[in-house]
Structures are given as C-alpha cells and as structure tokens.
Design a protein around this motif. Structure first.
Motif, PDB file in Angstrom:
ATOM      1  N   CYS A   1       0.770  -1.154   0.071  1.00  0.00           N
ATOM      2  CA  CYS A   1      -0.132   0.070   0.137  1.00  0.00           C
ATOM      3  C   CYS A   1       0.952   1.367  -0.132  1.00  0.00           C
ATOM      4  N   GLN A   2       1.853   1.211   0.773  1.00  0.00           N
ATOM      5  CA  GLN A   2       2.806   2.449   0.983  1.00  0.00           C
ATOM      6  C   GLN A   2       3.514   2.789  -0.367  1.00  0.00           C
ATOM      7  N   MET A   3       3.918   1.548  -1.065  1.00  0.00           N
ATOM      8  CA  MET A   3       4.612   1.736  -2.369  1.00  0.00           C
ATOM      9  C   MET A   3       3.623   2.332  -3.391  1.00  0.00           C
ATOM     10  N   GLN A   4       2.140   1.785  -3.357  1.00  0.00           N
ATOM     11  CA  GLN A   4       1.502   2.254  -4.634  1.00  0.00           C
ATOM     12  C   GLN A   4       1.080   3.641  -4.094  1.00  0.00           C
ATOM     13  N   LEU A   5       1.269   4.144  -3.007  1.00  0.00           N
ATOM     14  CA  LEU A   5       0.748   5.527  -2.312  1.00  0.00           C
ATOM     15  C   LEU A   5       2.169   6.374  -2.823  1.00  0.00           C
ATOM     16  N   GLY A   6       3.239   6.067  -3.413  1.00  0.00           N
ATOM     17  CA  GLY A   6       4.476   6.588  -3.656  1.00  0.00           C
ATOM     18  C   GLY A   6       5.391   6.867  -2.613  1.00  0.00           C
ATOM     19  N   GLU A   7       5.095   6.357  -1.538  1.00  0.00           N
ATOM     20  CA  GLU A   7       5.869   6.444  -0.133  1.00  0.00           C
ATOM     21  C   GLU A   7       7.085   5.251  -0.277  1.00  0.00           C
ATOM     22  N   ILE A   8       7.918   5.482  -0.983  1.00  0.00           N
ATOM     23  CA  ILE A   8       9.027   4.508  -1.530  1.00  0.00           C
ATOM     24  C   ILE A   8       9.751   4.207  -0.062  1.00  0.00           C
ATOM     25  N   GLU A   9      10.370   5.291   0.444  1.00  0.00           N
ATOM     26  CA  GLU A   9      11.318   4.978   1.512  1.00  0.00           C
ATOM     27  C   GLU A   9      10.597   4.314   2.571  1.00  0.00           C
ATOM     28  N   THR A  10       9.257   4.796   3.111  1.00  0.00           N
ATOM     29  CA  THR A  10       8.500   4.141   3.989  1.00  0.00           C
ATOM     30  C   THR A  10       8.294   2.602   3.745  1.00  0.00           C
ATOM     31  N   ALA A  11       7.966   2.420   2.503  1.00  0.00           N
ATOM     32  CA  ALA A  11       7.781   1.053   2.063  1.00  0.00           C
ATOM     33  C   ALA A  11       8.834   0.334   2.265  1.00  0.00           C
TER      34      ALA A  11
ATOM     35  N   PHE B   1      13.411  -4.223  -5.407  1.00  0.00           N
ATOM     36  CA  PHE B   1      12.931  -3.438  -6.421  1.00  0.00           C
ATOM     37  C   PHE B   1      12.637  -1.960  -5.748  1.00  0.00           C
ATOM     38  N   LEU B   2      12.427  -1.768  -4.548  1.00  0.00           N
ATOM     39  CA  LEU B   2      12.564  -0.403  -3.740  1.00  0.00           C
ATOM     40  C   LEU B   2      13.805   0.152  -3.794  1.00  0.00           C
ATOM     41  N   SER B   3      14.733  -0.686  -3.653  1.00  0.00           N
ATOM     42  CA  SER B   3      16.033  -0.019  -3.459  1.00  0.00           C
ATOM     43  C   SER B   3      16.500   0.394  -4.900  1.00  0.00           C
ATOM     44  N   SER B   4      16.184  -0.434  -5.981  1.00  0.00           N
ATOM     45  CA  SER B   4      16.421  -0.069  -7.232  1.00  0.00           C
ATOM     46  C   SER B   4      15.501   1.170  -7.604  1.00  0.00           C
ATOM     47  N   CYS B   5      14.415   1.549  -7.155  1.00  0.00           N
ATOM     48  CA  CYS B   5      13.682   2.736  -7.347  1.00  0.00           C
ATOM     49  C   CYS B   5      14.419   4.031  -6.768  1.00  0.00           C
TER      50      CYS B   5
ATOM     51  N   LEU C   1      10.187  -8.707 -10.025  1.00  0.00           N
ATOM     52  CA  LEU C   1      11.790  -9.224 -10.287  1.00  0.00           C
ATOM     53  C   LEU C   1      11.922  -8.460 -11.778  1.00  0.00           C
ATOM     54  N   GLY C   2      11.190  -8.734 -12.608  1.00  0.00           N
ATOM     55  CA  GLY C   2      11.344  -8.313 -13.807  1.00  0.00           C
ATOM     56  C   GLY C   2      11.497  -6.543 -13.994  1.00  0.00           C
ATOM     57  N   LYS C   3      10.739  -6.036 -13.126  1.00  0.00           N
ATOM     58  CA  LYS C   3      11.059  -4.388 -12.778  1.00  0.00           C
ATOM     59  C   LYS C   3      12.108  -4.189 -12.138  1.00  0.00           C
ATOM     60  N   THR C   4      12.733  -4.987 -11.478  1.00  0.00           N
ATOM     61  CA  THR C   4      13.925  -4.606 -10.564  1.00  0.00           C
ATOM     62  C   THR C   4      15.026  -4.792 -11.868  1.00  0.00           C
ATOM     63  N   TYR C   5      15.148  -5.929 -12.536  1.00  0.00           N
ATOM     64  CA  TYR C   5      15.948  -5.975 -13.633  1.00  0.00           C
ATOM     65  C   TYR C   5      16.100  -4.762 -14.642  1.00  0.00           C
ATOM     66  N   ALA C   6      14.840  -4.318 -14.666  1.00  0.00           N
ATOM     67  CA  ALA C   6      14.508  -2.996 -15.808  1.00  0.00           C
ATOM     68  C   ALA C   6      15.152  -1.882 -15.333  1.00  0.00           C
ATOM     69  N   ASN C   7      15.087  -1.470 -14.140  1.00  0.00           N
ATOM     70  CA  ASN C   7      15.352  -0.470 -13.269  1.00  0.00           C
ATOM     71  C   ASN C   7      17.038  -0.512 -13.166  1.00  0.00           C
ATOM     72  N   LEU C   8      17.629  -1.769 -13.133  1.00  0.00           N
ATOM     73  CA  LEU C   8      19.050  -1.931 -12.991  1.00  0.00           C
ATOM     74  C   LEU C   8      19.796  -2.000 -14.498  1.00  0.00           C
ATOM     75  N   GLY C   9      19.005  -1.812 -15.420  1.00  0.00           N
ATOM     76  CA  GLY C   9      19.499  -1.808 -16.848  1.00  0.00           C
ATOM     77  C   GLY C   9      19.481  -3.044 -17.527  1.00  0.00           C
TER      78      GLY C   9
ATOM     79  N   ARG D   1      15.807  10.989 -19.404  1.00  0.00           N
ATOM     80  CA  ARG D   1      17.173  10.181 -19.501  1.00  0.00           C
ATOM     81  C   ARG D   1      17.461   9.429 -18.079  1.00  0.00           C
ATOM     82  N   ARG D   2      16.842  10.120 -17.169  1.00  0.00           N
ATOM     83  CA  ARG D   2      16.684   9.544 -15.638  1.00  0.00           C
ATOM     84  C   ARG D   2      15.452   8.439 -15.533  1.00  0.00           C
ATOM     85  N   GLN D   3      14.530   8.481 -16.374  1.00  0.00           N
ATOM     86  CA  GLN D   3      13.163   7.787 -16.101  1.00  0.00           C
ATOM     87  C   GLN D   3      13.396   6.584 -16.262  1.00  0.00           C
ATOM     88  N   LYS D   4      12.808   5.788 -15.153  1.00  0.00           N
ATOM     89  CA  LYS D   4      12.820   4.384 -14.971  1.00  0.00           C
ATOM     90  C   LYS D   4      11.821   3.777 -15.926  1.00  0.00           C
TER      91      LYS D   4
END
Length: 769
Positions: free
Chosen positions: A564-574, A599-603, A632-640, A766-769
C-alpha cells in the motif's frame, strides 16, 4: 410433442406392471425384512444394470428380453398381454405445454425481451422455462436461482460479477453502472443467442410488486435485459406480478394449470389405473397443479399398486378444492408415519439453499443420513425419489420451493437443525479439492452459509481461511468475486474475537488496496498485525498450527502494508516496512520480501543494495507467483538489464493468461510497454499500454490504472504528442487524487509542467525508470 415413430422398445401394460411389482413386493417381505429393494439391488438379483431396471419399471421402454429377464427372476412367465410396443416418445415431465411454448415464441417474435411467467406454486413455471431454454436454440444459458427467503437474497452486484466471470470470462467493474454496461455490451456483441432464467422472483418483491428497498438495483439489471439490441431472451418465474414502471419490452405471461387431458396422458404413461370420472374429480380438487399431479402419481404407485380409485377411497372427504401446500403437508405427515428415515432426510434437505449452487449430488443426501446404517442409506433416497418429493436429474437433487418451505420449517423445529447444517457444511468442504473456477469457489463457500445459520462463526471463518491450493478468500479475489466475499468477511469481523480475526482483516484489506482505498486497506492490515502480535505475546497456543498461522498473518500484514505504501508513492517508508518484515518472516514469505526490497532499492537508485537482494531472491527456489516475478522483472529493468526484464515479463504474461490473473497480466503488459518506449518502438508500446488500460478499467484496479495512464502519458510525451500526453496525465492525476496519494499526485503534476518545458523534459526522461 415428438411425432409417433416405429420402435422395437416395449413397455409393460398396467396388468404386467402390477403383476411384476406385486411379485417384487412379495420377495421384499420374504427375503428383505419388508424393505424395498433399490434399483441397484434389483439389478444384482436380476442380472441387469440399474438403468435398464428403471426403464422397465418406469415404463420408459426396453427390449423384450430385458422385460422377460425381470419376470423370470421372480418366477413369472411373460405373457403377450403383459407388454406392448412403445410407439411414441413422451417427455413424461413435460406434458400439456405445447400451447405455452407457442405462446412464449409469439411474445418473443413480437419483441419481448423479458417474459415473466406468473402462476401459483407447483403449476410448472420453472419446468416450462427450462424446457423453453433447452429446446429453442439458445447457445448459452445464464441462470439466477433467487433465495427462498428475502433476507437471503443475493445482491445484484454479486450476480453480475458471477455471470461475467463464468460465462464471458470478464471482470466486473468498480461501479455497478460499469458492470451493467459490460453485460449489456456482451449480450449485444455476442453471436451466441443467450437464454436467461431468473427463478422464483417473489421473495425480492414487496407487497405492491416492486423490488424491496435493499434490492432496488435489480431494476437496473432488468433495464439491461430489456434492451432491444441484446441477443438474449430472459424468462422470469414468479408467483406475484412485477409492478415496476418504466421497463419496456417486458411481458407477463399467466401460466394456466394443466388440463385434464394432460393429467390423463401423464397417468396413462405411468400405467395408473383410473376411472375418468374419478380423475376428473381429482384434477378439479387440485386445480390441475402439475406438482400435485406428480406427487399423487408417486403416492398411488408406491402405496396403492397404481390404482387411482383405491387411493381415492382412502381419502375420505377428498373432493373439495385444495392447494399444493395442503398436499405437501399431507405427504410429509404420511411419510413420517410410514418411513421415518425418509421423512428425516426430506426435512434435513431443507437446510440446503439451492441458490448459488442450485443442486446437490448424492453425497449431499447421504451425509444427512448419519443415523441410518450405510447399507440402508441409498434405499432411503430411493424412497424419496419414488414419491416425487425430491427433484432429481442425472444424480443432481433439489427441493421444490413449496416442499423446501415445509422442510425447513420442520427442520428448524427439530433437534436435527444444527447437526444437519454441520453435515452439509462438511459435505461442501469435502466436495472441492482445488479452487480453479467460479463454480468451485461457490461450492466451497456454501459451507460458510451453513455455519452462519447455526451461529458457529469460528467455523464460518475457517471456511474462508481454509487453504487448498490457496485460501478460499484469496481465490474469490483472483476470480474477481469481490462482492461475494467482502460482506461475508465484514460480518464475521463483527462477530469474532479470536486469533482468526488477523487472517480475516488481511483478506479484507486486499480488495480495498486493489480498488484504490489504500488507507482503508492499511487500517485492515494494521488491525491484523495487532491481533497477531497480541496472541503471539501471550505465548499460549492450543497447537502448532495456530502459532504458524499467527506468524504468517503477521508477515502478511507487513507485506500488504508495504505494498500500500509503495502504491501511494511512499517508497522510503515502504522499504523500511519490508526490511522490518524480513527478520521475522516465515520461509514462504522470504521470496516476496527479497524481491520487494530489491525493487524498492532500485527505485531509490541504490543499485548495489538492489543487486544484493536480487541475488538473494534468485537463489531461493519457490513456487512461481506471477505477481512476485513481475516485480523481479521491474527490478531488472531498473538496473538496466533490459533483455532479462523482457524475458521475465513474457514468462509472466504466459502464466497469468493460463491461470486467469488478469490484473497481473495487465500490469506486466504496461511494464513491457515501458521497455518498448525506451527502444523507441512507439507503435508497439502504445498497443501494450492500451491493452493494459482496457483490462484495468474493467477490473477497477485504481492504482494500476493510474500508473498505466501515467506511463502512457510519458510515451506520448516522448513522441511529441502533447495533447494526448496531457489527457493521459490528467486521467492519472484524477485517479491518484481519488486515492489520496499526494506523492503520486505530485509526480504526475511535475510531468504535466514539463510538457511546456521540453528541455527539462528531455533531462528527466534520461533518468526515467
């Protein structure tokens, strides 16, 4: 009626049937302590299968050698006068209704989309409706068996949810108007002509013939079904007239009772010896009621060797007008005197609802005979079938509404009420090994209703929390049946105080999260965590299972709060929430927690930390859950690691399609669209975006829909399509606003500002995940 035709089949004459039945009865008295043989037992004695035995004794038609074998087995010689050729096929359960079928067809040709078949109980409304839907070329049939009591009526939202899932593999919408619109469109677009049955409408009507206040939304369903463009015909059965105004293309059809000729045909088919004047009086007595006709036939055959006159001579002052309920009560009383086991079974069958699941199989009857020796149980079932007091078709059983009303009244007044409901609940639970379909889920859920009837709320909670391939409550969510399970859980949270509340609150939070009510979802999961901690701190457990359950619920509550916190955009809290959950997690939750920490660390651009947790997640062998693997796939994408991410997404899509996880499918398509955008494959990206949004709009998955619109806006922005980008951003912004998600809202607002500042926009992308 089928035309006459040549056939080699033979049926017994009245004389032949009486001769055989009398000899069988003599053998029962002599060798079977007076108890009637079942068809299976007769098959063993004669050397024929039970189906052939039934064809001989029910005069449905069989070959001469089978009839001769029956006679020989009981020391009889078959004479020519004992049998005749069967020259006409008769649907014994559907006589005298040719004109009614023609009348219904005429109304349909005149434009009627909904026809209400109105008559008193037992006249044959449901039988006519079912026969019409079976015989008039409908490609699919949707049905709704209304509850017999007003307080047990199913909300129209649940009905629509089930119809869309079961028949169209479509998710219900977040709002009733959306769901109705989808059903309307499906019925308009489908090349398959649909027949719809709504049976037993009167419990939903008030004293003036309008829908009761709590179920007024059924009016909106009728407006859809009466749409002149839908490729469907709806038949509604009711004892009372519907008097809702403003509904067009709806006709009432007053169904008349069967005439005397139909009774005569029915009795002749069953070899009932009758005098026409006696039959005329009996027909008048019961006003031609079809159900009364069948009950009378069974009683005359069972107790008077098929002699109508002999039956009437025992009835005293018979020939005054009586209704079906009088006859049913008389048959209950008679059965109680003659066969207490069959009587008890009949009353106990009143505990079944015959609603979401309209029939029960033979095990559902046998489980109610807990006080009858196993070898006698099927004989008791046969006794009820012989008297037409229980409906039966292809080993599926049900009670007529009039019979069920008497049965449940007597059951409630007896000492069997609680035991019958417990046995029925155990039967439903045992009848489903895995939850794969809507039908499986509804069957398993019937147990909940039985426990609720006897106020055993702990057991009712166990039904929802019971784990097969997954917990029943979760199966309802995956199948899109929110409207069935949310009210049930809510009611239980008001009744329970024990440790199971933690599991119920966790289940209740999930649909709130899916539909965008994040703060309400977090409240549920926090309550689940508090209850779990309270019981764990007591350090007193009845058994190991209780301890494991509480540990698991504590883990699950933290994970859901983090989502829920992640979907609210509260990444650090999540991230902090998932890190809090990790040390105390059970083994089955570790794969989820590792993936979300990565995933959250990659964000947060913490690449080394993300990689470390990603490696931990990769090392754990666990069941393939598409939702977890998608992240898992989103994390791979964020890490390039774009190629690896694409490979994972394709695997998730294939699996999500196989197991019907529409939400995960849509989210993965949206993520895949981002990869295509990064490769400048804009046409493919737009197709993926649009497909994802279409699914998510149907589901009403608010967060995922908001995120998908946002990503679509980014794609249009890079393409230089400013207005389309702005439109997508505004849709996303409104959804995040509805969710009370300020951080997500701020993210969208920044992108809207950047539409008018291309330089900042290019730097950002350029920075967009």
């Amino acid at each position: 009626m089928n035309p006459q035709r040549r056939t080699r089949a033979r049926i017994l004459t009245a004389e032949g049937l009486t001769k055989l039945c009398n000899r069988i009865r003599e053998r029962e008295i002599k060798d079977n302590f007076g108890r009637k043989y079942t068809r299976e037992e007769l098959g063993e004695l004669i050397g024929l299968d039970p189906g052939t035995i039934g064809a001989v004794l029910d005069c449905r038609g069989s070959d001469r050698s089978s009839i001769n074998r029956c006679f020989t087995a009981f020391g009889l010689t078959l004479q020519d006068s004992d049998h005749v050729g069967k020259t006409q096929d008769i649907d014994v359960n559907f006589v005298g209704r040719e004109a009614a079928i023609a009348d219904l067809n005429k109304l349909v040709r005149q434009g009627a989309k909904v026809i209400i078949i109105q008559a008193e109980g037992g006249v044959g409304k449901t039988t006519l409706a079912l026969q019409y839907l079976r015989s008039q070329g409908f490609n699919q049939v949707l049905d709704l068996w209304m509850a017999k009591e007003t307080q047990n009526l199913t909300p129209v939202e649940s009905v629509l949810e089930e119809w869309l899932q079961r028949h169209f593999h479509e998710e219900a919408g977040r709002e009733l108007s959306n769901t109705l619109g989808r059903l309307r469109q499906k019925l308009r677009d489908s090349p398959k002509r649909a027949g719809i049955l709504i049976d037993n409408l009167e419990p939903a009507l008030d004293q003036v013939g309008r829908f009761v206040q709590d179920h007024r939304r059924y009016v909106e369903l009728l407006r859809v079904l009466t749409d002149p463009l839908v490729n469907a015909v709806t038949l509604i059965t009711s004892r009372e007239r519907l008097r809702e105004v403003g509904i067009h293309n709806l006709e009432h059809y007053l169904l008349k009772s069967l005439d005397q000729d139909a009774w005569q045909q029915f009795f002749d088919y069953h070899q009932i010896q009758s005098d026409s004047s006696v039959l005329q009086k009996l027909h008048t007595t019961y006003n031609g009621n079809a159900k009364a006709m069948k009950i009378l036939r069974s009683a005359i055959q069972a107790d008077f060797a098929g002699d109508l006159t002999a039956y009437c001579q025992t009835q005293g002052e018979l020939f005054f007008e009586r209704d079906l309920e009088d006859l049913v009560i008389t048959q209950f009383d008679r059965l109680q005197r003659l066969d207490c086991n069959a009587y008890n079974l009949l009353c106990r069958l009143g505990c079944y609802r015959y609603q979401d699941v309209a029939t029960v199989d033979i095990q559902g009857l046998l489980c109610l005979l807990w006080d009858v020796p196993l070898v006698q149980q099927r004989r008791v079932v046969e006794a009820l079938k012989d008297r037409s007091l229980v409906g039966c078709e292809q080993q599926s059983f049900w009670l007529h509404p009039v019979i069920r009303a008497v049965a449940i009244d007597r059951l409630r007044a007896s000492a069997d009420w609680e035991t019958a409901n417990r046995k029925a609940a155990e039967f439903w639970t045992a009848s489903v090994d895995r939850i794969e379909t809507v039908e499986d889920a509804l069957k398993a859920f019937e147990a909940y209703h039985h426990y609720w009837q006897i106020s055993d709320f702990e057991a009712a909670a166990t039904v929802i929390l019971n784990k097969r391939n997954e917990r029943l409550g979760r199966s309802f969510y995956h199948l899109g049946l929110f409207q069935h399970i949310i009210p049930a859980i809510t009611l239980l949270t008001e009744k329970l105080n024990g440790y199971k509340l933690s599991g119920l609150y966790n289940l209740l939070g999930i649909p709130y999260r899916i539909t965008g009510e994040m703060h309400r979802a977090i409240d549920c999961h926090r309550k689940a965590k508090e209850i779990s901690d309270q019981h764990l701190n007591l350090q007193e457990f009845n058994n190991t299972d209780e301890f494991i359950f509480l540990k698991r619920q504590g883990n699950e509550s933290l994970i859901n709060i983090g989502l829920c916190q992640m979907q609210l955009g509260e990444i650090e809290t999540a991230l902090k929430t998932f890190e809090e959950a990790e040390p105390q997690s059970t083994e089955d939750w570790k794969p989820f927690i590792f993936v979300f920490i990565a995933f959250l660390s990659s964000c947060l651009d913490m690449k080394q930390k993300a990689t470390r947790w990603l490696r931990k997640a990769e090392k754990i062998e666990s069941q393939f859950f598409p939702y977890r693997v998608m992240f898992l796939g989103k994390t791979y994408a964020n890490l390039g690691h774009v190629d690896k991410a694409s490979e994972v997404y394709q695997t998730v899509i294939e699996t999500a399609k196989e197991i019907n996880q529409s939400q995960t499918l849509a989210m993965t398509m949206s993520n895949l669209a981002i990869l295509h955008r990064q490769r400048k494959e804009f046409k493919t990206a737009l197709l993926k975006h649009e497909a994802a949004i279409e699914i998510l709009e149907r589901l009403g998955a608010k967060y995922d829909l908001a995120e998908s619109y946002y990503q679509l806006g980014l794609t249009y922005q890079i393409m230089g399509e400013t207005e389309q980008s702005r439109n997508s951003f505004h849709k996303s912004s409104q959804l995040f606003k509805d969710m009370a998600a300020p951080k997500q809202l701020e993210r969208v607002k920044i992108s809207i500002v950047e539409l008018d500042n291309p330089v900042i926009s290019k730097q950002r992308h350029r920075r967009q995940k």
